[in-house]
Structure formats: structure tokens, C-alpha cells
Design a protein around this motif. Structure first.
Motif, PDB file in Angstrom:
ATOM      1  N   ARG A   1       0.836  -1.209   0.000  1.00  0.00           N
ATOM      2  CA  ARG A   1       0.000   0.000   0.000  1.00  0.00           C
ATOM      3  C   ARG A   1       0.867   1.255   0.000  1.00  0.00           C
ATOM      4  NH1 ARG A   1      -5.085  -1.736   3.984  1.00  0.00           N
ATOM      5  NH2 ARG A   1      -6.241  -2.860   2.354  1.00  0.00           N
ATOM      6  N   GLU A   2       1.973   1.226   0.733  1.00  0.00           N
ATOM      7  CA  GLU A   2       2.905   2.350   0.731  1.00  0.00           C
ATOM      8  C   GLU A   2       3.535   2.515  -0.648  1.00  0.00           C
ATOM      9  OE1 GLU A   2       5.430   5.509   1.630  1.00  0.00           O
ATOM     10  OE2 GLU A   2       3.613   4.794   2.634  1.00  0.00           O
ATOM     11  N   TYR A   3       3.904   1.395  -1.261  1.00  0.00           N
ATOM     12  CA  TYR A   3       4.485   1.437  -2.603  1.00  0.00           C
ATOM     13  C   TYR A   3       3.499   2.058  -3.598  1.00  0.00           C
ATOM     14  CZ  TYR A   3       6.562  -0.320  -6.957  1.00  0.00           C
ATOM     15  OH  TYR A   3       7.114  -0.424  -8.216  1.00  0.00           O
ATOM     16  N   SER A   4       2.237   1.652  -3.514  1.00  0.00           N
ATOM     17  CA  SER A   4       1.215   2.207  -4.407  1.00  0.00           C
ATOM     18  C   SER A   4       1.024   3.693  -4.162  1.00  0.00           C
ATOM     19  CB  SER A   4      -0.118   1.472  -4.197  1.00  0.00           C
ATOM     20  OG  SER A   4      -0.023   0.133  -4.621  1.00  0.00           O
ATOM     21  N   ALA A   5       1.017   4.089  -2.886  1.00  0.00           N
ATOM     22  CA  ALA A   5       0.834   5.502  -2.555  1.00  0.00           C
ATOM     23  C   ALA A   5       1.984   6.337  -3.110  1.00  0.00           C
ATOM     24  CB  ALA A   5       0.733   5.671  -1.050  1.00  0.00           C
ATOM     25  N   ARG A   6       3.202   5.825  -3.044  1.00  0.00           N
ATOM     26  CA  ARG A   6       4.345   6.553  -3.587  1.00  0.00           C
ATOM     27  C   ARG A   6       4.243   6.715  -5.102  1.00  0.00           C
ATOM     28  NH1 ARG A   6       9.693   4.034  -0.452  1.00  0.00           N
ATOM     29  NH2 ARG A   6       9.004   4.534   1.671  1.00  0.00           N
ATOM     30  N   LYS A   7       3.538   5.786  -5.726  1.00  0.00           N
ATOM     31  CA  LYS A   7       3.367   5.838  -7.176  1.00  0.00           C
ATOM     32  C   LYS A   7       2.107   6.596  -7.589  1.00  0.00           C
ATOM     33  CE  LYS A   7       6.909   3.317  -8.590  1.00  0.00           C
ATOM     34  NZ  LYS A   7       7.949   3.867  -9.474  1.00  0.00           N
ATOM     35  N   GLY A   8       1.394   7.151  -6.596  1.00  0.00           N
ATOM     36  CA  GLY A   8       0.232   7.965  -6.924  1.00  0.00           C
ATOM     37  C   GLY A   8      -1.096   7.266  -6.805  1.00  0.00           C
ATOM     38  N   ASP A   9      -1.106   6.004  -6.355  1.00  0.00           N
ATOM     39  CA  ASP A   9      -2.349   5.252  -6.179  1.00  0.00           C
ATOM     40  C   ASP A   9      -2.545   5.023  -4.690  1.00  0.00           C
ATOM     41  OD1 ASP A   9      -4.499   3.565  -6.149  1.00  0.00           O
ATOM     42  OD2 ASP A   9      -3.473   1.861  -7.060  1.00  0.00           O
ATOM     43  N   ALA A  10      -3.397   5.825  -4.065  1.00  0.00           N
ATOM     44  CA  ALA A  10      -3.603   5.740  -2.619  1.00  0.00           C
ATOM     45  C   ALA A  10      -4.895   5.017  -2.272  1.00  0.00           C
ATOM     46  CB  ALA A  10      -3.598   7.141  -2.021  1.00  0.00           C
ATOM     47  N   THR A  11      -5.354   4.092  -3.116  1.00  0.00           N
ATOM     48  CA  THR A  11      -6.568   3.326  -2.854  1.00  0.00           C
ATOM     49  C   THR A  11      -6.466   2.663  -1.484  1.00  0.00           C
ATOM     50  OG1 THR A  11      -6.729   2.867  -5.218  1.00  0.00           O
ATOM     51  CG2 THR A  11      -8.113   1.555  -3.751  1.00  0.00           C
ATOM     52  N   PRO A  12      -7.318   3.027  -0.519  1.00  0.00           N
ATOM     53  CA  PRO A  12      -7.106   2.582   0.864  1.00  0.00           C
ATOM     54  C   PRO A  12      -7.359   1.095   1.103  1.00  0.00           C
ATOM     55  CG  PRO A  12      -9.167   3.795   0.677  1.00  0.00           C
ATOM     56  CD  PRO A  12      -8.477   3.932  -0.644  1.00  0.00           C
ATOM     57  N   ASP A  13      -8.219   0.487   0.314  1.00  0.00           N
ATOM     58  CA  ASP A  13      -8.595  -0.904   0.587  1.00  0.00           C
ATOM     59  C   ASP A  13      -8.021  -1.885  -0.428  1.00  0.00           C
ATOM     60  OD1 ASP A  13     -10.089   0.040  -1.494  1.00  0.00           O
ATOM     61  OD2 ASP A  13     -12.019  -0.741  -0.787  1.00  0.00           O
ATOM     62  N   LYS A  14      -6.968  -1.510  -1.117  1.00  0.00           N
ATOM     63  CA  LYS A  14      -6.355  -2.389  -2.109  1.00  0.00           C
ATOM     64  C   LYS A  14      -5.697  -3.566  -1.403  1.00  0.00           C
ATOM     65  CE  LYS A  14      -4.083  -1.791  -6.564  1.00  0.00           C
ATOM     66  NZ  LYS A  14      -3.418  -0.809  -7.433  1.00  0.00           N
ATOM     67  N   THR A  15      -5.951  -4.776  -1.884  1.00  0.00           N
ATOM     68  CA  THR A  15      -5.432  -5.982  -1.248  1.00  0.00           C
ATOM     69  C   THR A  15      -4.247  -6.544  -2.039  1.00  0.00           C
ATOM     70  OG1 THR A  15      -6.819  -7.524  -2.503  1.00  0.00           O
ATOM     71  CG2 THR A  15      -7.797  -6.519  -0.518  1.00  0.00           C
ATOM     72  N   ILE A  16      -3.560  -7.503  -1.439  1.00  0.00           N
ATOM     73  CA  ILE A  16      -2.478  -8.178  -2.140  1.00  0.00           C
ATOM     74  C   ILE A  16      -3.010  -8.884  -3.378  1.00  0.00           C
ATOM     75  CG2 ILE A  16      -0.873 -10.127  -1.980  1.00  0.00           C
ATOM     76  CD1 ILE A  16       0.183  -7.612  -0.659  1.00  0.00           C
ATOM     77  N   ARG A  17      -4.201  -9.432  -3.291  1.00  0.00           N
ATOM     78  CA  ARG A  17      -4.777 -10.108  -4.464  1.00  0.00           C
ATOM     79  C   ARG A  17      -5.133  -9.117  -5.563  1.00  0.00           C
ATOM     80  NH1 ARG A  17      -6.290 -15.675  -3.328  1.00  0.00           N
ATOM     81  NH2 ARG A  17      -5.814 -16.122  -1.138  1.00  0.00           N
ATOM     82  N   ASP A  18      -5.377  -7.861  -5.210  1.00  0.00           N
ATOM     83  CA  ASP A  18      -5.542  -6.825  -6.235  1.00  0.00           C
ATOM     84  C   ASP A  18      -4.218  -6.555  -6.934  1.00  0.00           C
ATOM     85  OD1 ASP A  18      -8.269  -6.386  -5.713  1.00  0.00           O
ATOM     86  OD2 ASP A  18      -7.813  -4.982  -4.092  1.00  0.00           O
ATOM     87  N   HIS A  19      -3.149  -6.516  -6.157  1.00  0.00           N
ATOM     88  CA  HIS A  19      -1.815  -6.305  -6.726  1.00  0.00           C
ATOM     89  C   HIS A  19      -1.385  -7.488  -7.602  1.00  0.00           C
ATOM     90  CE1 HIS A  19      -0.420  -2.643  -4.688  1.00  0.00           C
ATOM     91  NE2 HIS A  19      -1.041  -3.064  -3.608  1.00  0.00           N
ATOM     92  N   PHE A  20      -1.698  -8.709  -7.135  1.00  0.00           N
ATOM     93  CA  PHE A  20      -1.216  -9.926  -7.792  1.00  0.00           C
ATOM     94  C   PHE A  20      -2.382 -10.892  -7.995  1.00  0.00           C
ATOM     95  CE2 PHE A  20       2.338  -8.399  -5.105  1.00  0.00           C
ATOM     96  CZ  PHE A  20       3.293  -8.183  -6.092  1.00  0.00           C
ATOM     97  N   PRO A  21      -3.201 -10.676  -9.020  1.00  0.00           N
ATOM     98  CA  PRO A  21      -4.419 -11.484  -9.176  1.00  0.00           C
ATOM     99  C   PRO A  21      -4.168 -12.970  -9.393  1.00  0.00           C
ATOM    100  CG  PRO A  21      -4.021 -10.095 -11.108  1.00  0.00           C
ATOM    101  CD  PRO A  21      -3.079  -9.623 -10.051  1.00  0.00           C
ATOM    102  N   ASP A  22      -3.005 -13.351  -9.885  1.00  0.00           N
ATOM    103  CA  ASP A  22      -2.738 -14.766 -10.157  1.00  0.00           C
ATOM    104  C   ASP A  22      -1.715 -15.370  -9.208  1.00  0.00           C
ATOM    105  OD1 ASP A  22      -4.497 -14.720 -12.319  1.00  0.00           O
ATOM    106  OD2 ASP A  22      -2.938 -14.047 -13.705  1.00  0.00           O
ATOM    107  N   MET A  23      -1.427 -14.705  -8.108  1.00  0.00           N
ATOM    108  CA  MET A  23      -0.415 -15.212  -7.180  1.00  0.00           C
ATOM    109  C   MET A  23      -0.853 -16.534  -6.568  1.00  0.00           C
ATOM    110  SD  MET A  23       1.438 -13.178  -4.043  1.00  0.00           S
ATOM    111  CE  MET A  23       2.773 -12.524  -5.056  1.00  0.00           C
ATOM    112  N   VAL A  24       0.108 -17.445  -6.368  1.00  0.00           N
ATOM    113  CA  VAL A  24      -0.145 -18.754  -5.756  1.00  0.00           C
ATOM    114  C   VAL A  24       0.237 -18.651  -4.283  1.00  0.00           C
ATOM    115  CG1 VAL A  24       0.450 -21.199  -5.783  1.00  0.00           C
ATOM    116  CG2 VAL A  24       0.345 -19.912  -7.941  1.00  0.00           C
ATOM    117  N   PHE A  25      -0.712 -18.969  -3.395  1.00  0.00           N
ATOM    118  CA  PHE A  25      -0.483 -18.796  -1.964  1.00  0.00           C
ATOM    119  C   PHE A  25      -0.205 -20.102  -1.231  1.00  0.00           C
ATOM    120  CE2 PHE A  25      -2.757 -14.981  -3.231  1.00  0.00           C
ATOM    121  CZ  PHE A  25      -2.040 -13.986  -2.577  1.00  0.00           C
ATOM    122  N   ASP A  26      -0.213 -21.211  -1.943  1.00  0.00           N
ATOM    123  CA  ASP A  26       0.031 -22.499  -1.277  1.00  0.00           C
ATOM    124  C   ASP A  26       0.987 -23.367  -2.095  1.00  0.00           C
ATOM    125  OD1 ASP A  26      -1.619 -23.009  -3.405  1.00  0.00           O
ATOM    126  OD2 ASP A  26      -3.118 -24.151  -2.285  1.00  0.00           O
ATOM    127  N   GLY A  27       1.900 -22.727  -2.827  1.00  0.00           N
ATOM    128  CA  GLY A  27       2.804 -23.470  -3.694  1.00  0.00           C
ATOM    129  C   GLY A  27       4.083 -23.900  -2.996  1.00  0.00           C
TER     130      GLY A  27
END
Length: 276
Positions: free
Chosen positions: A123-149
Motif C-alpha cells: 500500500r505504501e508502494y502504491s501511494a508513492r506511485k500515486g495510487d492511494a486506494t485505501p482498501d487495495k489488497t495483495i490479491r488486487d496487486h497480484f491477481p494470479d499469485m499462488v499462496f500455497d505453492g
């Protein structure tokens, strides 16, 4: 004379919220129609190059900060961490209590608590880049990320991890002299993330590999970027373009500063350079 065009993605080809300007799509397609070749050159691995990007029409990519080169659907070069290097890095990060993800062409593989443990940093990284969306999740950042691999792998281009402090990077560099150690998301103590990569691998080396494959000349290269990590690429290529939204060090390294990514900066630069 046809050019080899190398485009960073985030903040250059797409804006910081992941939107792809129609003007950028049109510029890339027109440049290719004029005989120029267009490659993305990014820290992302192939798994993060989503169909919307390939559908623009690209000649290939350099990914993983230079560990992977693809042209015309052919793999030109691919270097990965060894299984032992990956295992040692994963164990060190676990022992350190740092969240991380493995970047592979087959997917992105997250550590066990990455979804919650990495949220503040992204969220800090996004804010530094100009996107301060308060409720952005990790799955929003990485829609295809594998969490149990499986986290012990032999197909990893690089490993990114969340820094607890800059000391984590300094200790990682000391503990892993056999790996390429870097940071991103800020300079020095302001960095948010560290990474482990294949030793000796850089974007400049990858561009060399691509040019040798194409039988092309470095004098015909043009690079576009917006962040500190892009400075070596701009320095290496014959001509460098910084986006208007770029950091000051990128602008200082560039031959041309164009408009912001959200103000059709890529298309304006292509027009000014006679690529379209």
C-alpha cells in the motif's frame, strides 16, 4: 533505420493503477507497422505479463531484471537460481521473519503469511506511485499469485521480500555473496523491498543477448523508463527517454523527458522521435 525499442512497464507503458492508455497501444502498433521492434524490459517475470499486454502486439520481452529474454516466441536466454540457492534464501527469509514471493515464469509463489504481512508495504508502494486506494489488497496487486505453492524451486528468476528495515538488505548482501542483491520501492533506507537475483544478470546484459540474437546494433536502441531501476538501461541504450512522472535521477539520465504516463507521454515521445 529501424529501432529496437525497450519499454519499462509500470509507470511507463501502463499507469500506476495498471491502466493501459489507448494512446500507448496505438503508438506501439504504429511503430511496429513502421518496421521498428518493441520489447518490454521489466523486473516482472513472464507470469506477470498478462494478456492485455501481449495483445498490444510486442516482439518479445526481457524479464526478471534481465534473467529472461524472449523474442518472437523463442526463448533467447533464461537464467534461474539453483534449487540450493532458492532453498537457502527461503530458509534465511523464514528465519528472519520476512515475507517474500518467488518470481518464476510459471507463476508467483507467496510465503505463508504474505497476504497479510506484505500488505502495508505494497500500500505504501502504491501511494508513492500515486495510487492511494485505501482498501487495495495483495490479491488486487497480484491477481494470479499462488499462496500455497512449493517454495523450494529450481525455476525461480528472482525472489522479492519485504524489508523490515534497511539492515535486512545489508545482512542479506553479506549472507548471500553468490547472489545479486538489490532493493526497490525507494532508494537506500527508504526502500520497501529487497530482492535476490541470479549473479551477473542485469538488464544491460540481457539487451546484449537480445541484440546478438537479432544481429542488431546497440546504436539503434531506445529505452523508456520512470524509476531509479531504469537508469542503467537508459545509460546503456543509445537514447533514453524518461517519463514526466519519473524520478529525478531518471530524468537526469535521459536524453528526452516526455509527459506523464497518464498524459499520453509514451505516444508523445514516439511522435517526437519519428517512430510513428
Amino acid at each position: 533505420m529501424s529501432k529496437i525499442i525497450l519499454l519499462d512497464i509500470d509507470g511507463t507503458l501502463v499507469d500506476y493503477e495498471g491502466r493501459l492508455p489507448d494512446s500507448a497501444v496505438g503508438a506501439v502498433r504504429s511503430a511496429r507497422a513502421n518496421g521498428h521492434r518493441v520489447y518490454i524490459c521489466t523486473g516482472r517475470s513472464r507470469a506477470e505479463i498478462y494478456p492485455s499486454l501481449w495483445n498490444i502486439g510486442l516482439d518479445g520481452m526481457i524479464g526478471g531484471n534481465g534473467s529472461y529474454v524472449e523474442s518472437g516466441g523463442e526463448v533467447v536466454m533464461h537464467r534461474t537460481l539453483t534449487l540450493d540457492q532458492c532453498r537457502r534464501a527461503v530458509d534465511w527469509l523464514h528465519d528472519r521473519g520476512l515475507e517474500f514471493y518467488l518470481e518464476s515464469n510459471s507463476g508467483l509463489y507467496a510465503s505463508e503469511r504474505f497476504e497479510t504481512g506484505a500488505l502495508r508495504a505494497f500500500r505504501e508502494y502504491s501511494a508513492r506511485k500515486g495510487d492511494a486506494t485505501p482498501d487495495k489488497t495483495i490479491r488486487d496487486h497480484f491477481p494470479d499469485m499462488v499462496f500455497d505453492g512449493d517454495l523450494y524451486r529450481d525455476d525461480v528468476n528472482k525472489i522479492s521480500y519485504v524489508l523490515g528495515s534497511y539492515r535486512d538488505f545489508l545482512d542479506a548482501r553479506e549472507a548471500f555473496p553468490d547472489l545479486q542483491n538489490g532493493t526497490w520501492g525507494g532508494r537506500g533506507a527508504t526502500a520497501l523491498f529487497g530482492d535476490f537475483g541470479v549473479p551477473g544478470i542485469t538488464k544491460a546484459h540481457a539487451i546484449d543477448e537480445l541484440l546478438a540474437h537479432l544481429g542488431a546494433d546497440r546504436a539503434d536502441t531506445i529505452a523508456f523508463g520512470d524509476a531509479t531501476v531504469d537508469v542503467p538501461m537508459l545509460d546503456y541504450c543509445a537514447y533514453g527517454v524518461a517519463m514526466g512522472n519519473g524520478s529525478q535521477d531518471v530524468k537526469a539520465a535521459a536524453d528526452l523527458v516526455t509527459d506523464d504516463v497518464e498524459d499520453d507521454g509514451l505516444a508523445h515521445a514516439f511522435e517526437r522521435l519519428g517512430l510513428v
